[in-house]
Motif scaffolding. Structure first.
Motif, PDB file in Angstrom:
ATOM      1  N   TYR A  25       0.756  -1.151  -0.025  1.00  0.00           N
ATOM      2  CA  TYR A  25       0.065  -0.054   0.113  1.00  0.00           C
ATOM      3  C   TYR A  25       1.006   1.146   0.045  1.00  0.00           C
ATOM      4  N   PRO A  29      -0.112   1.582  -3.781  1.00  0.00           N
ATOM      5  CA  PRO A  29      -1.537   1.659  -3.659  1.00  0.00           C
ATOM      6  C   PRO A  29      -2.522   1.299  -4.466  1.00  0.00           C
ATOM      7  N   ALA A  33      -5.116  -1.890  -4.041  1.00  0.00           N
ATOM      8  CA  ALA A  33      -6.064  -1.550  -3.476  1.00  0.00           C
ATOM      9  C   ALA A  33      -7.313  -2.033  -4.020  1.00  0.00           C
ATOM     10  N   TRP A  41     -12.508   3.280  -5.177  1.00  0.00           N
ATOM     11  CA  TRP A  41     -11.627   3.842  -4.478  1.00  0.00           C
ATOM     12  C   TRP A  41     -11.261   5.304  -4.773  1.00  0.00           C
ATOM     13  N   ASP A  47      -6.503   9.633  -2.438  1.00  0.00           N
ATOM     14  CA  ASP A  47      -5.315   8.358  -2.484  1.00  0.00           C
ATOM     15  C   ASP A  47      -4.564   8.322  -1.230  1.00  0.00           C
ATOM     16  N   LEU A  50      -5.061   5.482   1.282  1.00  0.00           N
ATOM     17  CA  LEU A  50      -4.359   4.216   0.799  1.00  0.00           C
ATOM     18  C   LEU A  50      -3.257   4.225   1.551  1.00  0.00           C
ATOM     19  N   LYS A  53      -3.642   3.285   5.065  1.00  0.00           N
ATOM     20  CA  LYS A  53      -3.760   1.833   5.495  1.00  0.00           C
ATOM     21  C   LYS A  53      -2.276   1.181   5.477  1.00  0.00           C
TER      22      LYS A  53
END
Length: 138
Positions: A25, A29, A33, A41, A47, A50, A53
């Motif tokens: 990620y 990403p 994803a 997304w 973004d 992401l 995460k």
């Protein structure tokens, strides 16, 4: 093979898996994803979530690695149980946002279950066994 050896192998595999996911990620990403299970997304500045995460997953793996490498096995068991909340939360997020039920249950739900099992096995390994008191001699 001892329970400790099995737990160490399972925990190590879990650590390597979550580090791989987290680093993926961070590095790519957009590539990883879609496998999360959500239908859409964010784009543009969205973004950045992401990357968040990726940081979250990487830190989760590092915390487990530190506990494993320093031999704090009882704490490791409890942290595994606590960290099982993350994939459970991911599962409910995917389901709540009309994502793939197969991925929600098959990836995130299964991951949460496996982490709980490893955590419980690690706690079982570290439990203190107390001997029954010897009968009193009269």
């Amino acid at each position: 093979m001892s329970l400790k050896t099995v737990n160490t192998a399972l925990t190590t595999a879990g650590i390597l898996f979550i580090l791989y996911i987290g680093l993926s990620y961070l590095v790519a990403p957009g590539t990883i994803a879609p496998g999360f299970g959500l239908p859409d997304w964010p784009s543009g500045d969205g973004d950045g979530f992401l990357i968040l995460k990726g940081v979250r997953d990487t830190v989760s793996g590092l915390v487990l690695a530190v506990l494993l490498l320093t031999g704090h096995r009882r704490a490791l068991g409890f942290v595994l149980l606590a960290e099982a909340v993350t994939p459970f939360g991911d599962m409910t997020t995917v389901l709540a946002h009309h994502g793939s039920a197969a991925i929600a249950f098959g990836v995130h739900g299964l991951t949460a279950t496996v982490i709980v099992v490893i955590g419980l096995l690690t706690l079982r390994e570290t439990r203190t066994v107390t001997a029954a008191p010897a009968p009193a001699l009269s």
